[in-house]
Structure formats: C-alpha cells, structure tokens
Design an enzyme around this catalytic site. Structure first.
Site, PDB file in Angstrom:
ATOM      1  N   ASP A 136       0.836  -1.201   0.000  1.00 19.66           N
ATOM      2  CA  ASP A 136       0.000   0.000   0.000  1.00 19.66           C
ATOM      3  C   ASP A 136       0.873   1.254   0.000  1.00 19.66           C
ATOM      4  O   ASP A 136       0.645   2.196  -0.768  1.00 19.66           O
ATOM      5  CB  ASP A 136      -0.922  -0.027   1.215  1.00 19.66           C
ATOM      6  CG  ASP A 136      -1.732   1.254   1.358  1.00 19.66           C
ATOM      7  OD1 ASP A 136      -2.619   1.485   0.516  1.00 19.66           O
ATOM      8  OD2 ASP A 136      -1.466   2.024   2.306  1.00 19.66           O
TER       9      ASP A 136
ATOM     10  N   GLU B  81      -2.063  -5.245  -3.691  1.00 19.25           N
ATOM     11  CA  GLU B  81      -1.122  -4.507  -2.845  1.00 19.25           C
ATOM     12  C   GLU B  81      -0.070  -5.446  -2.268  1.00 19.25           C
ATOM     13  O   GLU B  81       1.115  -5.088  -2.174  1.00 19.25           O
ATOM     14  CB  GLU B  81      -1.870  -3.786  -1.734  1.00 19.25           C
ATOM     15  CG  GLU B  81      -2.697  -2.610  -2.225  1.00 19.25           C
ATOM     16  CD  GLU B  81      -3.442  -1.902  -1.118  1.00 19.25           C
ATOM     17  OE1 GLU B  81      -3.773  -0.719  -1.305  1.00 19.25           O
ATOM     18  OE2 GLU B  81      -3.704  -2.526  -0.060  1.00 19.25           O
TER      19      GLU B  81
END
Length: 226
Positions: free
Chosen positions: A45, A117
């Site tokens: 992320d 992610e």
C-alpha cells in the site's frame, strides 16, 4: 505443476519472482492461513502510493496539489486495483479458505485489491524499488496517461453513456448475471451489453449499482477511454 500454474500469472503481470514463497504468501488470504498476505499488503500500500505520487508529480507538472491528490486517490483506490487484478485473472490464483471460496471471494473487490497490494509489496522484497516502480507503471500506463480531471468527477456509467451517444451508438444494457454470498454480504455480477457494437463486459460489486459502475468501467477500458 504448481510452479507452472503460477508462471501463467507471473507472465500476465510481467514479473517473474525469484522467491516463489513470497508470491504464494501474497496470494494467501487470511481465511486460509495465519501466514497470509496482510503484512505484504501493508507494505505494498505504501509503495503503491509512492510510485503513483511520483508518476503524477513528474508527468502532470502544471497540476496543483489538490488535483494531484484527487488523481492519486482514483488510481490507488480498491476498485481500480480490483480492475487490474481482473485483467490478470488474479482471482483464479488466490489461496482462500473454504468459506471464502463458497461465497465468491475470488471475485470480491476487497480481496482482489488487497492481494494486488500484497503482490506489489512482494515484488519490492523480491527485487528493489526501481524494478517495482517499472512493473507498477506498466500496469497503470493506460490509466495514468489518459486521465482527465474533468472526467474524474463523472461516474463510469455517465462517461460510457456520453461516449456512446457522442458516437451515435445504442445505449448500454445492464442485467444481472449472477448473485453470490449470503444476504448480508452479497456479490453481484453484472453484464453490460452494447447492441450496436455486439460487445459485452462483466462487472462486480457488493450492490447492483456498484457492479453496474464496475461493468461500465470495463467498457471504458475496452474502448481505451478510461
């Protein structure tokens, strides 16, 4: 056989892992094992936000900070990540617990976006930031360089309708193809069909509206106007 199976995914993504254990962990949902992808997701992320921020800063030099933030939010949000995941057929490679499999977890936006992610975090650990930057930008290239600030404010269904009307095509038809999951946690599969073009695309979402928006976005991608 398993490595060959994962090789198909890696070919689609454009990156071959040196350490397949990292890839396997990135694909493992918490419903399957305590050794899952959540820590990699946390790492990925942050890396994704950095890469997209860097790309926007260097390619949109006349855009103010507020607009850059809006563009970044659009590019890194869960829906966008889930769309990229579907381009790789990522759901077919996810390692899920039985409960998630039965409720259609492999098509759920949140699971797909989290796995993307995690994969980004995994690529970073398996290589370096420069290689990760190269791979992520290759995934985002069309979206990144065809962005319109005006269109960011319009939802995909509106943009698709305007595009079709502007080119004198018939308007899209949306219909439910499938509904999975319990009543409190349903996943809708919507087909968007454009009769004049004889084209159809699929969208997914937790509500019919979200699934229709997802399908419209897939149509925009099909026409290379996202």
């Amino acid at each position: 056989m398993k490595n060959l199976f994962f090789n198909k995914l890696q070919k689609k993504m454009g990156y071959l892992f040196h350490n397949n254990i990292i890839l396997k962990q990135a694909l493992t949902h918490r419903s399957f094992s305590s050794k899952n992808n959540e820590r990699l997701e946390f790492l990925g992320d942050s890396i994704l936000n950095y890469i997209i921020s860097d790309a926007l800063y260097n390619n949109f030099t006349n855009i103010p900070e507020g607009k850059l933030s809006q563009m970044r939010s659009y590019l890194v949000r869960g829906n966008t990540l889930a769309e990229i995941a579907r381009e790789f057929c990522l759901g077919d490679y996810l390692i899920l617990g039985i409960g998630e499999v039965k409720t259609g977890g492999k098509n759920r936006d949140s699971i797909l976006s989290n796995a993307m992610e995690a994969i980004i975090g995994g690529i970073f650990l398996d290589s370096n930031i420069n290689k990760t930057h190269e791979i992520v930008i290759s995934w985002y290239k069309n979206r990144l360089y065809s962005m319109s600030l005006k269109n960011l404010k319009k939802d995909p269904k509106t943009r698709l309708q305007e595009y079709l009307q502007g080119n004198k095509f018939s308007l899209p038809q949306y219909y439910i193809k499938n509904i999975t999951g319990e009543s409190h946690n349903q996943e809708f599969t919507i087909c968007c069909f454009i009769d004049d073009l004889k084209k159809s695309v699929i969208g997914y979402g937790k509500t019919r509206r979200k699934a229709e928006q997802s399908a419209a976005k897939q149509a925009l991608l099909l026409f290379n106007i996202l």
